[in-house]
Design a protein around this motif. Structure first.
Motif, PDB file in Angstrom:
ATOM      1  N   GLN A 442      47.295  28.569  27.567  1.00 26.79           N
ATOM      2  CA  GLN A 442      47.875  28.958  26.290  1.00 26.79           C
ATOM      3  C   GLN A 442      47.277  30.264  25.805  1.00 26.79           C
ATOM      4  O   GLN A 442      48.003  31.154  25.334  1.00 26.79           O
ATOM      5  CB  GLN A 442      47.661  27.866  25.239  1.00 26.79           C
ATOM      6  CG  GLN A 442      48.265  28.231  23.879  1.00 26.79           C
ATOM      7  CD  GLN A 442      48.174  27.122  22.855  1.00 26.79           C
ATOM      8  OE1 GLN A 442      47.781  26.009  23.161  1.00 26.79           O
ATOM      9  NE2 GLN A 442      48.526  27.436  21.618  1.00 26.79           N
ATOM     10  N   SER A 443      45.965  30.428  25.932  1.00 24.47           N
ATOM     11  CA  SER A 443      45.325  31.676  25.513  1.00 24.47           C
ATOM     12  C   SER A 443      45.853  32.855  26.314  1.00 24.47           C
ATOM     13  O   SER A 443      46.054  33.947  25.771  1.00 24.47           O
ATOM     14  CB  SER A 443      43.798  31.568  25.672  1.00 24.47           C
ATOM     15  OG  SER A 443      43.267  30.602  24.792  1.00 24.47           O
ATOM     16  N   ALA A 444      46.084  32.639  27.612  1.00 24.11           N
ATOM     17  CA  ALA A 444      46.619  33.716  28.452  1.00 24.11           C
ATOM     18  C   ALA A 444      48.026  34.098  28.015  1.00 24.11           C
ATOM     19  O   ALA A 444      48.385  35.290  27.978  1.00 24.11           O
ATOM     20  CB  ALA A 444      46.617  33.286  29.924  1.00 24.11           C
ATOM     21  N   ASN A 445      48.840  33.112  27.665  1.00 25.00           N
ATOM     22  CA  ASN A 445      50.193  33.417  27.190  1.00 25.00           C
ATOM     23  C   ASN A 445      50.153  34.203  25.885  1.00 25.00           C
ATOM     24  O   ASN A 445      50.921  35.149  25.685  1.00 25.00           O
ATOM     25  CB  ASN A 445      50.975  32.120  27.001  1.00 25.00           C
ATOM     26  CG  ASN A 445      51.321  31.457  28.313  1.00 25.00           C
ATOM     27  OD1 ASN A 445      51.596  32.122  29.307  1.00 25.00           O
ATOM     28  ND2 ASN A 445      51.294  30.137  28.349  1.00 25.00           N
ATOM     29  N   GLU A 446      49.265  33.787  24.967  1.00 17.72           N
ATOM     30  CA  GLU A 446      49.108  34.522  23.714  1.00 17.72           C
ATOM     31  C   GLU A 446      48.700  35.964  24.007  1.00 17.72           C
ATOM     32  O   GLU A 446      49.207  36.908  23.384  1.00 17.72           O
ATOM     33  CB  GLU A 446      48.027  33.867  22.849  1.00 17.72           C
ATOM     34  CG  GLU A 446      48.351  32.468  22.371  1.00 17.72           C
ATOM     35  CD  GLU A 446      47.157  31.830  21.679  1.00 17.72           C
ATOM     36  OE1 GLU A 446      46.216  32.564  21.302  1.00 17.72           O
ATOM     37  OE2 GLU A 446      47.143  30.594  21.513  1.00 17.72           O
ATOM     38  N   TRP A 447      47.759  36.121  24.951  1.00 18.38           N
ATOM     39  CA  TRP A 447      47.256  37.459  25.289  1.00 18.38           C
ATOM     40  C   TRP A 447      48.400  38.354  25.765  1.00 18.38           C
ATOM     41  O   TRP A 447      48.527  39.494  25.323  1.00 18.38           O
ATOM     42  CB  TRP A 447      46.188  37.331  26.384  1.00 18.38           C
ATOM     43  CG  TRP A 447      45.565  38.625  26.771  1.00 18.38           C
ATOM     44  CD1 TRP A 447      44.434  39.198  26.286  1.00 18.38           C
ATOM     45  CD2 TRP A 447      46.077  39.543  27.760  1.00 18.38           C
ATOM     46  NE1 TRP A 447      44.199  40.396  26.886  1.00 18.38           N
ATOM     47  CE2 TRP A 447      45.187  40.642  27.793  1.00 18.38           C
ATOM     48  CE3 TRP A 447      47.183  39.550  28.599  1.00 18.38           C
ATOM     49  CZ2 TRP A 447      45.382  41.730  28.645  1.00 18.38           C
ATOM     50  CZ3 TRP A 447      47.385  40.634  29.447  1.00 18.38           C
ATOM     51  CH2 TRP A 447      46.481  41.702  29.466  1.00 18.38           C
ATOM     52  N   TRP A 448      49.224  37.847  26.666  1.00 19.49           N
ATOM     53  CA  TRP A 448      50.342  38.641  27.189  1.00 19.49           C
ATOM     54  C   TRP A 448      51.295  39.073  26.074  1.00 19.49           C
ATOM     55  O   TRP A 448      51.700  40.236  26.006  1.00 19.49           O
ATOM     56  CB  TRP A 448      51.107  37.817  28.229  1.00 19.49           C
ATOM     57  CG  TRP A 448      50.633  37.999  29.630  1.00 19.49           C
ATOM     58  CD1 TRP A 448      49.659  37.298  30.265  1.00 19.49           C
ATOM     59  CD2 TRP A 448      51.131  38.932  30.588  1.00 19.49           C
ATOM     60  NE1 TRP A 448      49.514  37.740  31.558  1.00 19.49           N
ATOM     61  CE2 TRP A 448      50.407  38.743  31.783  1.00 19.49           C
ATOM     62  CE3 TRP A 448      52.122  39.910  30.553  1.00 19.49           C
ATOM     63  CZ2 TRP A 448      50.644  39.498  32.936  1.00 19.49           C
ATOM     64  CZ3 TRP A 448      52.370  40.661  31.701  1.00 19.49           C
ATOM     65  CH2 TRP A 448      51.629  40.448  32.862  1.00 19.49           C
ATOM     66  N   ALA A 449      51.672  38.137  25.219  1.00 17.69           N
ATOM     67  CA  ALA A 449      52.622  38.466  24.153  1.00 17.69           C
ATOM     68  C   ALA A 449      52.038  39.509  23.209  1.00 17.69           C
ATOM     69  O   ALA A 449      52.725  40.453  22.795  1.00 17.69           O
ATOM     70  CB  ALA A 449      52.998  37.202  23.381  1.00 17.69           C
ATOM     71  N   ARG A 450      50.750  39.363  22.878  1.00 19.92           N
ATOM     72  CA  ARG A 450      50.109  40.311  21.966  1.00 19.92           C
ATOM     73  C   ARG A 450      49.959  41.678  22.617  1.00 19.92           C
ATOM     74  O   ARG A 450      50.134  42.720  21.975  1.00 19.92           O
ATOM     75  CB  ARG A 450      48.745  39.759  21.545  1.00 19.92           C
ATOM     76  CG  ARG A 450      48.138  40.431  20.334  1.00 19.92           C
ATOM     77  CD  ARG A 450      46.832  39.778  19.946  1.00 19.92           C
ATOM     78  NE  ARG A 450      47.016  38.406  19.505  1.00 19.92           N
ATOM     79  CZ  ARG A 450      46.537  37.345  20.139  1.00 19.92           C
ATOM     80  NH1 ARG A 450      45.856  37.506  21.262  1.00 19.92           N
ATOM     81  NH2 ARG A 450      46.725  36.134  19.665  1.00 19.92           N
ATOM     82  N   GLU A 451      49.629  41.695  23.903  1.00 14.64           N
ATOM     83  CA  GLU A 451      49.460  42.958  24.618  1.00 14.64           C
ATOM     84  C   GLU A 451      50.784  43.727  24.689  1.00 14.64           C
ATOM     85  O   GLU A 451      50.828  44.939  24.460  1.00 14.64           O
ATOM     86  CB  GLU A 451      48.936  42.683  26.029  1.00 14.64           C
ATOM     87  CG  GLU A 451      48.334  43.869  26.727  1.00 14.64           C
ATOM     88  CD  GLU A 451      47.060  44.371  26.076  1.00 14.64           C
ATOM     89  OE1 GLU A 451      46.798  45.582  26.201  1.00 14.64           O
ATOM     90  OE2 GLU A 451      46.335  43.577  25.448  1.00 14.64           O
ATOM     91  N   ALA A 452      51.866  43.006  25.001  1.00 17.59           N
ATOM     92  CA  ALA A 452      53.175  43.658  25.062  1.00 17.59           C
ATOM     93  C   ALA A 452      53.588  44.171  23.692  1.00 17.59           C
ATOM     94  O   ALA A 452      54.105  45.292  23.554  1.00 17.59           O
ATOM     95  CB  ALA A 452      54.219  42.681  25.605  1.00 17.59           C
TER      96      ALA A 452
END
Length: 579
Positions: A442-452
């Motif tokens: 879940q943290s990795a998914n959050e990271w991707w969305a925030r980075e994009a």
């Protein structure tokens, strides 16, 4: 976002750069008129297939997404969240019931964080907004920091801050008069679509559902870009997206691929095969590992409010630059493809199927599939049987020796955490669901969305579509293709999109990692970053968690040493950034 009057006891504001919202509620200050007002909702993300949802609820097409959430929750209760499609987080405040309901999408890509004290409630889409509230603060959670250092999943609701909790992926939180109730709306039981009666039915439905997921995420995109590696997930998306565009069901997609000449992670030959076979518009970039500065690390930890060392930053910089040059507004990724389509620990189901009589032949079968020697394959069979080395003979994580002694019991507890089995009809399904509900995923998914989002793009990931997961987890395992049938790494993808791609891509087991790229970037970065940090505070704040030698290139040898040291550097940078 409209600013509500403070006298109402409810205040909502949008966070900068489209990062979501912060809603604070003071129940004690709520006026009598507030109790009579209608429920209101706040969303972060976007609803997909909104027209169908409005039709199901009997709503006019002009009704906005927030009102759809309010009406749907009022009509169906929390099961309504199971009707939503897309990466979206939402909060609904019902003043008459004095109840706040918050829900994340099935993957938690759009997060919801919350804090409560007495009659005060606050929910937000990022921790930094909550930390700014005087009654919340920034006291750190030691268990979560140990989990971050060791890259182990922590408790699903925990964050890096003691006073802040997270709504886990696929869950809804109800807060009423200071009482919190958390419920899972996604799974763990999934209905079997009885129209899927054979393996051919499953494969046909899998492809149709994946096409629908892609089309829904491309709808309305001006110039979508697909981040395409040489792996199965993104190349399958490329094949289907190209087919949909040629049918007029989706806009044309441009592939953006990174190549790494001379490194073990280079997939250029595979990428070129796909681009040639699909005649797909594309951009190819060739980023090189480089040293990151302390300023860049500080920028990254501030953006994510977490101790991340972003060693792949050069890759993303090159891909984002290429996407901007193409005028992209939407970036499509293969996120979720591994979790969904790998036949996880297929050795367990293979051994179970073989039974006692067929067990001697299992090592040879696994060796054939993965190209392993007999001894290595036999070890996998033993693991599948649940045979573990005696504790005294197991290799200890060398990073544990660098933790402060008082934190090692926390590390031991994290190491023993196991997801409870749901009772699926195949071990591979148990692993899939455990991964989907894993706090680190879940943290990795959050990271991707925030980075994009920070780069100006909307992130969309078709493999995370709720309908695909309901299909795969709900269909009996006997109706699904398995790795031990033909030796395919991701059998459902290979069977459905393989005919559209070169056989050289799909005919054998394929894995690649970025360890070499990251190792070179970290090795080039650490000396100057550590020197810059040494010029500031002494001792390091991170020494509350690790020994001093762990902050100076640690005593662990090889790539593990570099990676652990980068985590400590990121932790130190993050700790110094806290109030």
């Amino acid at each position: 976002m409209a600013q509500l009057p403070r006298s109402s006891g409810v205040e909502a504001r949008a966070l900068a750069d489209g990062r979501g919202f912060l809603v604070t509620i003071d129940l004690d200050a709520a006026s009598g008129s507030e109790l009579d007002s209608a429920p209101r909702a706040w969303l972060h993300g976007e609803l997909l297939a909104g027209a169908a949802l409005r039709a199901e609820l009997g709503l006019d097409a002009a009704v906005d997404d927030a009102e759809v959430i309010v009406r749907g929750l009022a009509k169906l209760g929390e099961p309504f969240f199971g009707r939503l499609l897309g990466e979206v987080a939402c909060v609904v405040w019902d003043p008459a019931a004095r109840t706040l309901v918050a829900a994340t999408d099935a993957w938690g890509t759009r997060p919801i964080y919350w804090a409560a004290r007495g009659d005060r409630l606050a929910v937000a889409t990022e921790t930094r907004a909550l930390r700014a509230l005087e009654w919340v603060g920034s006291d750190v959670d030691r268990t979560s920091i140990v989990a971050e250092l060791l890259r182990r999943p922590g408790p699903p609701e925990a964050t890096l801050f003691r006073a802040i909790r997270r709504v886990p992926a696929g869950h809804a939180l109800a807060l009423r008069r200071g009482q919190a109730r958390l419920s899972r709306w996604f799974g763990p039981r999934f209905a079997h679509d009885l129209a899927v009666r054979t393996r051919e039915d499953f494969l046909e439905r899998f492809r149709a559902t994946l096409e629908e997921a892609i089309a829904d995420r491309l709808r309305g995109a001006r110039a979508p870009v697909l981040l395409m590696s040489g792996g199965f997930d993104s190349t399958a998306l490329a094949a289907l997206a190209t087919s949909l565009a040629r049918q007029g069901r989706a806009p044309s997609v441009t592939a953006c691929s990174a190549i790494f000449p001379g490194l073990s992670c280079d997939e250029e030959p595979r990428i070129r095969l796909v681009l040639d076979a699909l005649a797909m518009p594309h951009r190819v970039v060739a980023p090189e590992p480089r040293a990151l500065s302390l300023a860049e690390v500080r920028e990254d930890v501030r953006r994510h409010d977490a101790p991340n060392f972003f060693a792949q930053r050069p890759i993303f910089e090159a891909e984002w630059a290429a996407a901007r040059a193409l005028g992209a507004d939407v970036v499509v990724t293969g996120l979720g493809g591994d979790e969904l389509t790998v036949d996880w620990d297929y050795q367990v189901d293979l051994v179970r199927r073989a039974g006692l009589l067929g067990l001697p032949g299992a090592p040879a079968e696994i060796a054939r599939i993965e190209g392993l020697g007999r001894l290595a394959a036999a070890k996998l069979v033993l693991r599948a049987l649940g045979v573990r080395r005696p504790r005294a003979l197991r290799k200890a994580d060398p990073a544990l020796a660098l933790l402060r002694p008082e934190l090692r019991p926390i590390a031991s507890e994290l190491a023993e955490r196991r997801a409870g089995e749901v009772g699926f009809d195949a071990h591979a399904k148990e692993v899939r669901f455990a991964l989907m509900t894993n706090a680190r995923v879940q943290s990795a998914n959050e990271w991707w969305a925030r980075e994009a989002a920070s780069a100006g793009f909307t992130l969309r990931s078709p493999f995370q579509d709720r309908r695909l997961w309901e299909l795969v987890l709900g269909t009996p395992a006997e109706l699904q293709p398995r790795t031990f049938d033909r030796g395919e790494y991701k059998p459902a993808l290979v069977r459905t999109t393989g005919p559209m791609l070169p056989s050289a891509l799909t005919s054998r087991y394929w894995k690649v990692t970025f360890d070499e790229f990251e190792g070179r970037a970290i090795a080039a970065s650490l000396p100057q970053i550590e020197a810059a940090l040494d010029g500031g505070l002494r001792p390091w704040l991170a020494e509350d968690f690790v020994f001093e030698r762990a902050t100076r290139g640690s005593g662990v040898r090889g790539n593990k040493s570099l990676i652990f040291s980068s985590r400590v550097v990121a932790l130190e940078t993050w700790l110094r950034d806290l109030p």
